[in-house]
Design an enzyme around this catalytic site. Structure first.
Site, short mmCIF file in Angstrom:
data_model
loop_
_atom_site.label_atom_id
_atom_site.label_comp_id
_atom_site.label_asym_id
_atom_site.label_seq_id
_atom_site.Cartn_x
_atom_site.Cartn_y
_atom_site.Cartn_z
N ASP A 82 -4.68 7.61 -5.39
CA ASP A 82 -3.74 7.03 -4.42
C ASP A 82 -4.49 6.60 -3.16
OD1 ASP A 82 -1.67 6.40 -2.72
OD2 ASP A 82 -0.57 8.28 -2.99
N GLU B 146 -2.97 3.69 -7.13
CA GLU B 146 -1.72 3.67 -6.36
C GLU B 146 -1.91 3.09 -4.97
OE1 GLU B 146 0.35 7.41 -6.59
OE2 GLU B 146 1.34 7.13 -4.65
N GLU C 257 6.47 3.49 -3.06
CA GLU C 257 7.01 4.49 -2.13
C GLU C 257 7.36 3.88 -0.78
OE1 GLU C 257 3.13 6.73 -2.31
OE2 GLU C 257 3.68 7.17 -0.25
N HIS D 166 8.33 8.43 -6.58
CA HIS D 166 7.55 9.12 -5.56
C HIS D 166 8.34 10.33 -5.07
CE1 HIS D 166 6.18 9.78 -1.34
NE2 HIS D 166 5.01 9.71 -1.96
#
Ligand SMILES: [Mg+2]
Length: 368
Positions: free
Chosen positions: A194, A220, A246, A296
């Site tokens: 991420d 991500e 998200e 998320h």
């Protein structure tokens, strides 16, 4: 049944060590805003809004939404969603208004479940795969020395998780040191990476090429959430799948991502994208675009419960994000203890969401 009161409860947890992500950013507190909806039937619903600071959720929920909700039937969830978000002359299309409304919406579903004496997922369509459980990934590893991150990752795999996510995004060399160490420590387990919107287009491509060498499961938020075209282009150039979402809101926001072919794993946040009502629709939209939804979820047990109920009832979802950082407001909020075995988390079976604030650890962290 009528709504009699809508309030918020703010909490803050001071962390022993900061959580570090891309571009040198870190935080040493985690805060949350719960939404509590009371009814004249004696049923109380609990929700959570994530994204703005808790005091902003309080202002929006108590100042703007509560007057529209008090006296209304809490089971009219769709109508009340519109009353909060689409009935105004000037719409709150993304951001804090949607996040605050998400908290209210989740509380309304909690009320509906308690009223019908069913866990919320059964009102949403039931357990789509019939297993009674969701496969989880360990979330998360935060920035540290490579050997420290690798040890933690190995610990999560030892606990039974078959997938681990790490935060990176501080340059290709520094990222590669950590990916290599973690990959070495976790063997064949899935590794999600991420970047928290940490890179520009050129660096995102360089880092993506590096990630391909380590069999990374998803990449991500490599880019700014505004750069949908850049994400689509990057996705076309890389073999590693792209995850994002998200920082996106509502079904209309996700439609843009899907139409642009910008995402492999869509990550709507139930506590931010519009609540359970909207999360279910985003999951359905994703299914129609052949995109996997992996919601998320990095917040309290209230948010975890809401996420689990939607995922259970949505066929095109995969990988429950499960907080493995020993956050005190996580599994402690469930009315029946959460069963986690071999990385599989059993669905809450108590009526409603299956969480509570009273008599729990909430008072210890409450901000007055
Ligand atoms: Mg993320």
């Amino acid at each position: 049944m009528d709504i009699t009161d809508v309030e918020t409860v703010q909490v803050q947890v001071d962390l022993d060590e900061p959580l570090g992500v891309s571009r040198g950013r870190e935080t040493d507190i985690r805060s949350a805003a719960f939404v509590v909806v009371e009814t004249d039937a004696g049923i109380t619903g609990i929700g959570e809004g994530v994204g703005p600071e808790p005091y902003i959720v309080e202002r929006i929920v108590e100042g703007k939404y509560a007057p529209r909700l008090i006296g209304e039937d809490p089971l009219d969830v769709e109508r009340l969603w519109g009353a909060m978000l689409t009935d105004d002359l000037y719409w709150d299309r993304k951001g804090q208004g949607v996040a605050a409304a998400s908290g209210v919406d989740i509380a309304l579903w909690d009320i509906a479940g308690k009223y019908h004496e069913e866990p919320v997922y059964r009102l949403l369509g039931g357990d789509a795969d019939g297993s009674g459980r969701l496969e989880a990934y360990a979330s998360d590893l935060f920035w540290d020395d490579p050997d420290v991150m690798a040890d933690r990752a190995a610990g999560y795999v030892d606990r039974g998780f078959s997938a681990v996510k790490t935060h990176l995004g501080r340059g290709v060399d520094a990222d590669e040191e950590r990916v290599a160490a973690i990959r070495d420590a976790i063997g064949d387990a899935a590794l999600m990476v991420d970047m928290n919107c940490g890179y520009d287009r050129a660096d995102a491509l360089r880092v993506g090429r590096m990630l391909e060498e380590y069999d990374v499961y998803w990449y991500e938020e490599p880019l700014s959430p505004y750069d949908v075209d850049g994400l689509a282009t990057l996705r076309g150039k890389l073999d590693v799948p792209i995850a994002t979402g998200e920082n996106e809101y509502t079904k209309w926001g996700f439609r843009e991502l899907f139409e642009a072919d910008a995402v492999d794993y869509a990550m709507p946040d139930t506590m931010r994208c519009g609540g359970i009502t909207e999360e279910k629709k985003v999951c359905t939209l994703a299914e129609a675009f052949d995109v996997v939804c992996s919601p998320h979820c990095f917040t309290t047990g209230v948010g975890l419960a809401a996420t689990m109920h939607v995922m259970a009832a949505s066929p095109a979802t995969k990988w429950l994000e499960f907080d493995t950082t020993d956050f005190p407001l996580f599994d402690a909020l469930f009315t029946s203890s959460l069963a986690v075995e071999d990385g599989l988390v059993s669905l809450p079976e108590d009526p409603g969401l299956g969480v509570e604030l009273d008599g729990s650890v909430v008072d210890e962290y409450r901000v007055e």
